[in-house]
Write an enzyme that holds these catalytic residues in place. Sequence first.
Site, PDB file in Angstrom:
ATOM      1  N   CYS A  74      -6.607   7.154   4.965  1.00 57.69           N
ATOM      2  CA  CYS A  74      -5.968   7.427   6.255  1.00 57.69           C
ATOM      3  C   CYS A  74      -6.226   8.882   6.675  1.00 57.69           C
ATOM      4  CB  CYS A  74      -4.463   7.174   6.154  1.00 57.69           C
ATOM      5  SG  CYS A  74      -3.615   7.556   7.693  1.00 57.69           S
ATOM      6  N   HIS A  99     -13.667   1.360   2.972  1.00 60.61           N
ATOM      7  CA  HIS A  99     -13.907   1.401   4.414  1.00 60.61           C
ATOM      8  C   HIS A  99     -15.247   2.103   4.568  1.00 60.61           C
ATOM      9  CE1 HIS A  99     -12.296   2.609   8.678  1.00 60.61           C
ATOM     10  NE2 HIS A  99     -13.465   2.011   8.719  1.00 60.61           N
ATOM     11  N   GLN A 129       0.833  -1.196   0.000  1.00 59.99           N
ATOM     12  CA  GLN A 129       0.000   0.000   0.000  1.00 59.99           C
ATOM     13  C   GLN A 129       0.868   1.245   0.000  1.00 59.99           C
ATOM     14  OE1 GLN A 129      -2.254   1.707   3.330  1.00 59.99           O
ATOM     15  NE2 GLN A 129      -4.080   1.360   2.078  1.00 59.99           N
ATOM     16  N   GLY A 157     -14.302  -2.587   7.449  1.00 63.47           N
ATOM     17  CA  GLY A 157     -14.762  -1.799   8.588  1.00 63.47           C
ATOM     18  C   GLY A 157     -15.627  -2.600   9.532  1.00 63.47           C
ATOM     19  N   GLY A 158     -15.102  -2.867  10.725  1.00 67.06           N
ATOM     20  CA  GLY A 158     -15.913  -3.483  11.773  1.00 67.06           C
ATOM     21  C   GLY A 158     -16.292  -4.935  11.522  1.00 67.06           C
TER      22      GLY A 158
HETATM   23  C1  LIG Z   1      -2.989   0.396  14.009  1.00 68.53           C
HETATM   24  C2  LIG Z   1      -3.731   0.632  12.717  1.00 68.53           C
HETATM   25  C3  LIG Z   1      -3.018   1.013  11.606  1.00 68.53           C
HETATM   26  C4  LIG Z   1      -3.674   1.213  10.389  1.00 68.53           C
HETATM   27  N1  LIG Z   1      -2.941   1.528   9.289  1.00 68.53           N
HETATM   28  C5  LIG Z   1      -3.541   1.583   8.074  1.00 68.53           C
HETATM   29  C6  LIG Z   1      -2.779   1.751   6.894  1.00 68.53           C
HETATM   30  O1  LIG Z   1      -1.553   1.837   6.921  1.00 68.53           O
HETATM   31  N2  LIG Z   1      -3.457   1.804   5.713  1.00 68.53           N
HETATM   32  C7  LIG Z   1      -4.830   1.671   5.639  1.00 68.53           C
HETATM   33  O2  LIG Z   1      -5.394   1.685   4.541  1.00 68.53           O
HETATM   34  N3  LIG Z   1      -5.560   1.523   6.743  1.00 68.53           N
HETATM   35  C8  LIG Z   1      -4.955   1.456   7.956  1.00 68.53           C
HETATM   36  N4  LIG Z   1      -5.705   1.258   9.077  1.00 68.53           N
HETATM   37  C9  LIG Z   1      -7.177   1.149   8.944  1.00 68.53           C
HETATM   38  C10 LIG Z   1      -7.581  -0.303   8.674  1.00 68.53           C
HETATM   39  O3  LIG Z   1      -6.995  -0.772   7.484  1.00 68.53           O
HETATM   40  C11 LIG Z   1      -9.093  -0.435   8.528  1.00 68.53           C
HETATM   41  O4  LIG Z   1      -9.524   0.319   7.439  1.00 68.53           O
HETATM   42  C12 LIG Z   1      -9.848   0.026   9.782  1.00 68.53           C
HETATM   43  O5  LIG Z   1      -9.210  -0.403  10.966  1.00 68.53           O
HETATM   44  C13 LIG Z   1     -11.284  -0.506   9.741  1.00 68.53           C
HETATM   45  O6  LIG Z   1     -11.296  -1.914   9.542  1.00 68.53           O
HETATM   46  P1  LIG Z   1     -11.374  -2.953  10.780  1.00 68.53           P
HETATM   47  O7  LIG Z   1     -12.597  -2.580  11.564  1.00 68.53           O
HETATM   48  O8  LIG Z   1     -11.488  -4.311  10.111  1.00 68.53           O
HETATM   49  O9  LIG Z   1     -10.119  -2.790  11.568  1.00 68.53           O
HETATM   50  C14 LIG Z   1      -5.078   1.055  10.300  1.00 68.53           C
HETATM   51  C15 LIG Z   1      -5.796   0.666  11.431  1.00 68.53           C
HETATM   52  C16 LIG Z   1      -5.126   0.459  12.629  1.00 68.53           C
HETATM   53  C17 LIG Z   1      -5.922   0.028  13.854  1.00 68.53           C
END
Ligand SMILES: Cc1cc2nc3c(=O)[nH]c(=O)nc-3n(C[C@H](O)[C@H](O)[C@H](O)COP(=O)(O)O)c2cc1C
Length: 321
Positions: A83, A154, A53, A195-196
Amino acid sequence: MMEWTDRHCRFFHRLLTRRALLYTEMITTGAVLRGDRTRLLAFDPAEHPVAVQLGGSDPRALAECARICADLGYDEINLNVGCPSDRVREGRFGACLMAEPQLVGECVAEMKVGVTIPVTVKCRIGIDEQDPQESLDTLTRIVVAAGADALIVHARKAWLDGLSPRENRDIPPLDYHRVYRLKRAWPDLHISINGGIARVEDAAAHLSAVDGVMMGRAAYQEPWRLLAVDSLIYGAPAPYASPKAALEAFIPYVERELARGTRLHAMTRHILGLFQGVPGARAFRRHIAINAVKPGAGIAVLRDALSLVVDARAELAHIAA
Ligand SMILES: Cc1cc2nc3c(=O)[nH]c(=O)nc-3n(C[C@H](O)[C@H](O)[C@H](O)COP(=O)(O)O)c2cc1C
């Protein structure tokens, strides 16, 4: 995910699922072009399929980085348009690019020129006061015209004014139906939802409406869940019968890395949630938390921690089924 999905984490996750696509942390164009490229971009061949990425908004710099990553053997280039951190915003990339869809299109088009692997975009449904109906449609139309091969959405807004990056992962409400509608409007575009999504069973349910599911925090914090991915999503056998068997298979990698000077903690920090709910899990975590950070910590720390966990084969047999 930054600070999380480094190469050690990805190698470990690959032991839990042979099929899922793994993503690197976001790496900025500045870091790729001016930083320690070998350290930032190195990955083990076992990690395939693995996507890198990129974070950036200069089409030429992104194109150059995409070429470098494709030459290194990555399977996909993904552009971060999601982000919300201030640092990222100051660099004019990440989620704030939702407000500059034309520029995102130029970035995608330039990246596509130099590589044959897929170029994909990860975005939000909108930012700040944007109407998600309009913002997501506009971005999709433009990046598809530019040649994007897939979109990962997301399914919540990012509020750049007022919420911290952490809050932006939880507070704006999830709107899965917005992503489902996008898929209905673009039946030929590969669309993944994010997301979630906490359980692999939930991911399987989303697949009746979209083409892919990205799991972030749940995959990292509860990696045992990944052991169900190959069977539930791909109809293939799980790579190992239990989390314990998968971790035993991680040991040769850890030994190899220790011999190269990698600190034990750099690898074991990714495995702490592996035995959640299994007898001995707390003792396992504790042993690693206390001992893996000690100078010179070696493989014995991991072996001793493993011996504290009850062999979960029986309890988790359903995962491998
Ligand atoms: C510690 C951390 C670092 C993250 N870094 C990135 C990143 O580098 N690039 C990105 O697209 N999303 C990043 N995210 C967001 C996640 O990819 C994701 O979109 C977000 O957490 C929602 O999905 P989830 O509920 O499955 O975690 C990060 C999330 C966390 C918690």
